[in-house]
Write a protein that holds these residues in place. Sequence first.
Motif, mmCIF file in Angstrom:
data_model
loop_
_atom_site.group_PDB
_atom_site.id
_atom_site.type_symbol
_atom_site.label_atom_id
_atom_site.label_comp_id
_atom_site.label_asym_id
_atom_site.label_seq_id
_atom_site.Cartn_x
_atom_site.Cartn_y
_atom_site.Cartn_z
ATOM 1 N N ALA A 1 14.650 20.814 -11.080
ATOM 2 C CA ALA A 1 15.875 21.352 -10.566
ATOM 3 C C ALA A 1 16.294 22.530 -11.340
ATOM 4 N N ALA A 2 16.585 22.305 -12.644
ATOM 5 C CA ALA A 2 17.145 23.410 -13.372
ATOM 6 C C ALA A 2 16.137 24.475 -13.636
ATOM 7 N N VAL A 3 14.896 24.082 -13.926
ATOM 8 C CA VAL A 3 13.913 25.135 -14.167
ATOM 9 C C VAL A 3 13.619 25.851 -12.868
ATOM 10 N N GLN A 4 13.498 25.067 -11.781
ATOM 11 C CA GLN A 4 13.358 25.713 -10.500
ATOM 12 C C GLN A 4 14.570 26.593 -10.271
ATOM 13 N N THR A 5 15.721 26.063 -10.656
ATOM 14 C CA THR A 5 16.943 26.836 -10.613
ATOM 15 C C THR A 5 16.798 28.108 -11.395
ATOM 16 N N ALA A 6 16.328 27.985 -12.647
ATOM 17 C CA ALA A 6 16.298 29.133 -13.534
ATOM 18 C C ALA A 6 15.374 30.213 -13.036
ATOM 19 N N HIS A 7 14.337 29.825 -12.291
ATOM 20 C CA HIS A 7 13.348 30.820 -11.894
ATOM 21 C C HIS A 7 13.423 31.198 -10.422
ATOM 22 N N ALA A 8 14.313 30.571 -9.689
ATOM 23 C CA ALA A 8 14.404 30.882 -8.268
ATOM 24 C C ALA A 8 14.755 32.334 -8.041
ATOM 25 N N GLU A 9 15.525 32.916 -8.992
ATOM 26 C CA GLU A 9 15.929 34.309 -8.801
ATOM 27 C C GLU A 9 14.760 35.267 -8.809
ATOM 28 N N GLU A 10 13.634 34.854 -9.407
ATOM 29 C CA GLU A 10 12.509 35.772 -9.520
ATOM 30 C C GLU A 10 12.021 36.215 -8.148
ATOM 31 N N ALA A 11 12.189 35.325 -7.144
ATOM 32 C CA ALA A 11 11.717 35.645 -5.809
ATOM 33 C C ALA A 11 12.864 35.962 -4.856
ATOM 34 N N THR A 12 14.045 36.154 -5.398
ATOM 35 C CA THR A 12 15.229 36.331 -4.557
ATOM 36 C C THR A 12 15.821 37.711 -4.775
ATOM 37 N N GLU A 13 16.061 38.420 -3.669
ATOM 38 C CA GLU A 13 16.689 39.718 -3.776
ATOM 39 C C GLU A 13 18.187 39.540 -3.960
ATOM 40 N N GLY A 14 18.808 40.554 -4.553
ATOM 41 C CA GLY A 14 20.252 40.510 -4.759
ATOM 42 C C GLY A 14 20.580 40.410 -6.215
ATOM 43 N N SER A 15 21.785 40.714 -6.567
ATOM 44 C CA SER A 15 22.221 40.687 -7.944
ATOM 45 C C SER A 15 22.463 39.281 -8.389
ATOM 46 N N GLY A 16 22.395 39.065 -9.725
ATOM 47 C CA GLY A 16 22.669 37.748 -10.276
ATOM 48 C C GLY A 16 24.067 37.276 -9.968
ATOM 49 N N ASP A 17 25.006 38.237 -9.711
ATOM 50 C CA ASP A 17 26.373 37.850 -9.392
ATOM 51 C C ASP A 17 26.464 37.237 -7.996
ATOM 52 N N ASP A 18 25.511 37.586 -7.088
ATOM 53 C CA ASP A 18 25.600 37.167 -5.699
ATOM 54 C C ASP A 18 24.872 35.861 -5.424
ATOM 55 N N ILE A 19 23.916 35.505 -6.269
ATOM 56 C CA ILE A 19 23.046 34.367 -6.005
ATOM 57 C C ILE A 19 23.323 33.240 -6.984
ATOM 58 N N VAL A 20 23.465 32.016 -6.456
ATOM 59 C CA VAL A 20 23.569 30.829 -7.297
ATOM 60 C C VAL A 20 22.526 29.824 -6.826
ATOM 61 N N VAL A 21 22.085 28.981 -7.744
ATOM 62 C CA VAL A 21 21.044 28.023 -7.404
ATOM 63 C C VAL A 21 21.433 26.590 -7.747
ATOM 64 N N THR A 22 22.403 26.413 -8.626
ATOM 65 C CA THR A 22 22.748 25.083 -9.105
ATOM 66 C C THR A 22 23.413 24.236 -8.030
ATOM 67 N N ALA A 23 24.205 24.862 -7.172
ATOM 68 C CA ALA A 23 25.007 24.108 -6.216
ATOM 69 C C ALA A 23 24.159 23.322 -5.231
ATOM 70 N N THR A 24 23.033 23.882 -4.791
ATOM 71 C CA THR A 24 22.208 23.236 -3.775
ATOM 72 C C THR A 24 20.760 23.086 -4.215
ATOM 73 N N ARG A 25 20.430 23.493 -5.443
ATOM 74 C CA ARG A 25 19.068 23.485 -5.958
ATOM 75 C C ARG A 25 18.170 24.402 -5.156
ATOM 76 N N SER A 26 18.742 25.474 -4.630
ATOM 77 C CA SER A 26 17.993 26.529 -3.960
ATOM 78 C C SER A 26 18.820 27.795 -4.061
ATOM 79 N N ALA A 27 18.178 28.941 -3.936
ATOM 80 C CA ALA A 27 18.883 30.207 -4.088
ATOM 81 C C ALA A 27 19.773 30.461 -2.878
ATOM 82 N N ARG A 28 21.088 30.591 -3.139
ATOM 83 C CA ARG A 28 22.065 30.802 -2.077
ATOM 84 C C ARG A 28 23.075 31.844 -2.520
ATOM 85 N N SER A 29 23.657 32.546 -1.569
ATOM 86 C CA SER A 29 24.746 33.456 -1.877
ATOM 87 C C SER A 29 25.952 32.661 -2.335
#
Length: 683
Positions: free
Chosen positions: A15-43
């Motif tokens: 979860a968290a590591v997947q969380t931590a690295h999900a941004e690597e494949a996700t476009e957008g700024s770190g301010d726009d994307i969160v991963v902890t809430a759903t365990r996937s990269a989301r706005s």
Amino acid sequence: MKSSLIAMATVLGAAAVQTAHAEEATEGSGDDIVVTATRSARSVEDVPVSVSVLNADRISATPAKSLDDILRRVPSVDLPIASSGEIHPTADTISMRGLGGIRALVLLDGVPLNDPFFGTVQWGRAPLEAIDRVEIVRGGGATLWGNYAMGGVINILSRDPDKTTLALQASGGMYGTYRASANGAYVVSDAVKFTLDADTNHTDGYNETLPAERGPITVATPFTAHNIAFGGTFQLGADLTAHTRVVYHDNDQQHYSTKLQSNKQHNWVYSGDVTRTFASGATLTATVFHTDGLFRTDNAGTPDGFAANAAEYIQNRHFSRVHDTGASLVWSQPLAGVLRSYSLGVDYHGISGEDDADIFDQTGTRLRTDIGRGKQRFLGGFAQASIRPVEALEILASVRYQSFLNYDGYDGNPGGLLGNVPSQRTTSVDPRVSLRYAVTPHFALRAAGYSAFRAPTMDNLYRTVSVPQGIFYSDASLKPETLKGAEVGFDYTRPGFRGQVTLYTNTIRNLLTYRNLDDSELPPGFAFGSRNINAGAARSRGVEAEASWTPSPHWSLNAGYTFAESIITENALDPASISLQQMGIPRHKLTGSITWTGPRGLTITPQLRWFSKSYGDNDHTLPVDAHVVVDLAASYPLTDRFNAFVQVQNLFDNRYIADNNGFEPRRLSTPLTATVGVRVKLD
């Protein structure tokens, strides 16, 4: 009250590591994307939960000794009023939404930051300069994240640069305070990258004891922490990525403002994950981690014939050792149509701990050694699905099955079992349903209902503490707490503005607390004592609100407010506490900051926080002062690579009682403290 909970922050790895690295494949700024809430990269603008994001700029603009000083400003995050370096490590509690104690999960790059023995958080393990952002998800998160996440999840994500770079920082100031850090990345190729982060943080401290209560042995409270982390990212193929990380941390603290009392702690953490991406867009992530920890604390007593703070001797010395291993496997599949995605995960978490306490008399002679040890095993699995019956409505449904086992326990404390402890097994099923309906492109309604759990920590189960004439028992028969909660709220977003308001209610059963012992229950030589128990119930209800607004390139504003009614509703063993606000939880918390960016990059950020009165006990006999504190930060780029900064905590030197636990002298708040420094970036 002793700390709580031990963790299976299990999904943790993937979860968290997947969380931590999900941004690597996700476009957008770190301010726009969160991963902890759903365990996937989301706005951050469309997740169906109450969430806050602190980016690196906001962290660097907040005067703070450690991350807890920053998180204390976030709505519904409950921390001790005093900073972590100024209180005993076993008092570094973390909760959310007025639940109190240790009822929130904290992750650092996919590994639980909650201590596996005590459940508390040593915030010095998260160097500020290495943080990319912090995601704070409020509300029962046990369904996705496991044991610690009863009140929510805080996910600390380190910087993940994509080019060779080196950043240096050094600062120093009042009370012998200094910090130095180096954060570097070496990119061998697109397939091989390495990172190295090193940090040292020190203060000589100030005298926390009220002047009228000081004595010949009263001193300041110094604190020193060191961190070093080495990581690697490896592209093993077009669809296969791996990460590894090794972290070492140690800290040294003199506590309770006397000469002989001290804490020493060190941890080694090893972690790694491998992610396979399939043509359908699905991912399969396997994660493992292991932690070795040692905590030593020296606690003093007052010799016969002396007043408090006039003389002392080492009365007990605890060595707490813990080994913590976890693994998880998570499958995530995006889809089209009504069912937009689903995730499946299984996880394991095993903890082995022992506490050995040497007890001494006033001559320094060792009288005995009290021993408590045991093991915990957490096995769990979860499923989650995102459903959109219409485009404006998302239904996010999840459920977790959890199995707990406490085993191989031993109680070697006076008056205890003096032998092996029976094993105990418990199971739990915890669902969550979250809804979000977009009324307009800018306004959305949210609602959620959930259940969660919290298992007792190794500390609660096996670590008994004694002082002259007093003994405070652990209890290996403790059962997990359970929670049922619900929330409703709304989000409003416009270009340059984001606001969120949430109303919540939670009820805890099987509340972990303690009861005082009768004389007949005390072993020979002891005059008072207590034992950990499950008893009664508690309720928390409240409102959390926050807003961020950038009206122009020169101005940025942030504000947050929390109202928390957190009360004991049932406790036959302490009826005086019923209907009173829980210890450590102020009813009102208001925070705000304004950042002005002027000519040539000059930035000035004043910040304010106001907390209402709280108490150090559930019977409201130990008050902690209401207070208003103003901090100030400023920075100026000397060149493209050099940035100078000034940070001031407690600008108006407002002194107040920040810690009042009834066992030690009352503690004063952090005084006015100013530091100056420079940041250098080379790439």
